[in-house]
Design an enzyme around this catalytic site. Structure first.
Site, mmCIF file in Angstrom:
data_model
loop_
_atom_site.group_PDB
_atom_site.id
_atom_site.type_symbol
_atom_site.label_atom_id
_atom_site.label_comp_id
_atom_site.label_asym_id
_atom_site.label_seq_id
_atom_site.Cartn_x
_atom_site.Cartn_y
_atom_site.Cartn_z
ATOM 1 N N SER A 186 86.242 28.961 37.316
ATOM 2 C CA SER A 186 85.686 29.980 36.455
ATOM 3 C C SER A 186 85.595 29.449 35.116
ATOM 4 C CB SER A 186 86.587 31.211 36.482
ATOM 5 O OG SER A 186 86.139 32.283 35.915
ATOM 6 N N ASP A 395 78.689 34.385 45.047
ATOM 7 C CA ASP A 395 79.390 34.648 43.693
ATOM 8 C C ASP A 395 78.075 34.715 42.772
ATOM 9 O OD1 ASP A 395 80.484 34.758 41.022
ATOM 10 O OD2 ASP A 395 80.923 32.485 41.017
ATOM 11 N N HIS A 448 83.789 34.639 43.629
ATOM 12 C CA HIS A 448 84.316 34.277 42.560
ATOM 13 C C HIS A 448 85.868 34.967 42.424
ATOM 14 C CE1 HIS A 448 83.704 32.570 38.514
ATOM 15 N NE2 HIS A 448 84.785 33.282 37.893
#
Length: 471
Positions: A186, A395, A448
């Site tokens: 991330s 995601d 995610h």
């Protein structure tokens, strides 16, 4: 005269004693420290792996104290790789990476009833093949704290992580010869490449001790704001979330650039229509339900035992996810860390340093200074450092389309063309390998971040890559 002399001697000795106490106090509070963790509340019996927590002082005069969780490899810690894991955010605790992504424990998913949430073993922990340091970074993340109130930012966080790693290895010299990797996901996509480059620079100038850096791994990584944001529009079109007509109109009116600074009136109108189509989606994993938020607050549930100072101020964000939602598991970690002082004692948290623990701290006063880390990837991979970049293919926070785009911008030759990779006889995703030891992979059905949704497949992917095998 004798009495006066005796009194003077006594005062002198007492002053020396006070100075010694102050020195000891300063050392205890600010020097690096570490403790073994053999038991954790909520886990049945002693931990079947070696765990350690501690603090490492970084910054000027060690004013920032970074907290960490360290787990030794469950196979061969003397030779297995050492990994420093950076959770995203910025401001998400290393405990989140340990508990919800790649660590040896998972939280037992049960509705909170006032008793301490349970902990279970993760059968797909990456600690089965590597030793991992989970860091609470930047400062004021998780249980990290600071004596000052200075703002943090991308460059400060990167510098302190490099300082952290060197100091940690000073305290753990037995791991200096182990292959070293830095991994994360991330927002770490904007921090990790800088940290790795700092390590590489230290090696080049011969900074002692020489670190045995081999490479790095990033999942669902934010890398370049413009490219990642531009990747979202073709992603939602390919996933049939918007019509072809709306996509073509946006492509025309935005001239293929959907970044906020390049929008004209017609472009902004199309993007607003796209936002309307996406409203109600769970952007972390577009196939998952977007959970309803529920009340009451935990403080309104009867029978809760709170033992922290100022505990009446503790509460998670309101509203919070209902039981049955995946995100409810995150809420359980809030209860675990805040409602039971026995947990903080087991983790050796310095009393009075952190009041309310939050999994991801949104009040960091953090300066986002880096717009792109593509040049860092280019520099590191051309120097021979191995890299694994992977994306959950559902995601929408950092879509794989943008990740593929910046990887292509490196202009590396392909050595293993796009193909499927398998786990247990089933397609687990798709992969492509490039020169300079760069591997890209998608994780089918993951969001995610990928290990949260597909832990078994992500473990298989990482194990093969770590051992130099094709996915």
């Amino acid at each position: 005269m004798k009495m006066a002399a005796t009194k003077d001697n006594f005062l002198s000795l007492f002053s020396q004693y006070l100075m010694l106490l102050l020195v000891c106090f300063s050392y205890c509070c600010h020097a690096s420290s570490k403790w073994p963790v053999r038991y954790l509340p909520g886990f049945n019996g002693p931990l079947p792996f070696h765990m350690e927590t501690g603090y490492v002082g970084v910054g000027e005069s060690d004013e920032d104290q970074l907290f960490y969780y360290f787990v030794k490899s469950e196979t061969n810690p003397r030779e297995d790789p050492l990994i420093m894991w950076l959770t995203g955010g910025p401001g998400c605790s290393g405990w989140s990476g340990l508990l919800y992504e790649v660590g040896p424990l998972i939280i037992e998913y049960k509705e909170f009833n006032g008793s301490i949430p349970g902990l279970l073993l993760n059968p797909h922990s990456w600690t089965k093949i590597a030793s991992i340091i989970f860091v609470d970074s930047p400062v004021r993340t998780g249980f990290s704290y600071s004596k000052g109130y200075k703002k943090s930012g991308d460059f400060k966080a990167s510098k302190e992580l490099y300082q952290f790693l060197r100091k940690w290895l000073d305290d753990h010299p037995e791991f200096l010869s182990n292959p070293l990797y830095v991994a994360g996901d991330s927002y770490s996509g904007l921090i990790l490449p800088i940290v790795v480059q700092e390590i590489a620079k230290g090696i080049e100038v011969g900074q002692e001790p020489i670190l045995n850096l081999k490479g790095y791994s990033l999942g669902n990584p934010l890398t370049d704001y413009r490219i990642d944001q531009n990747g979202a529009i073709p992603f939602v079109r390919g996933m049939a979330l918007i019509s072809d007509e709306l996509y073509e109109s946006a492509k025309k009116n935005c001239r293929g650039d959907y970044y906020i600074n390049s929008r004209n009136f017609l472009c902004a109108k199309d993007l607003h229509a796209i936002d309307e189509c996406l409203y109600g989606l769970n952007k972390a994993q577009i196939l998952e339900q977007r959970c309803a938020w529920a009340a009451p607050r935990p403080k309104e549930i009867g029978g809760l035992r709170r033992s922290l100072e100022n505990s009446s101020r503790l509460h998670p964000p309101d509203p919070f996810p209902a039981f049955g939602c995946m995100e409810y598991g995150y809420l359980l970690s809030y209860y675990y860390m805040n409602y039971y002082d026995i947990v903080r004692r087991a983790l050796h948290i310095r009393k009075g340093t952190v009041g309310e623990w939050v999994r991801c701290n949104s009040d960091l006063h953090y300066v986002k200074e880096i717009n792109s880390t593509i040049e860092y990837h280019l520099n590191l991979t051309t120097k021979g450092y191995r890299a694994l970049i992977y994306s959950g293919d559902h995601d929408l926070v950092v879509p794989f389309v943008g990740t593929e785009t910046w990887i292509r911008s490196l202009n590396f030759s392909i050595v293993d063309e796009w193909r499927s990779w398998f786990v247990g006889g089933q397609i687990a995703g798709y992969t492509r390998a490039y020169v300079n030891n760069l591997t890209f992979a998608t994780v089918k059905g993951a969001g995610h971040t990928a290990p949260t949704y597909k832990p078994k497949n992500c473990f298989a992917m990482f194990e093969r890559w770590l051992h130099g095998k094709a996915l």
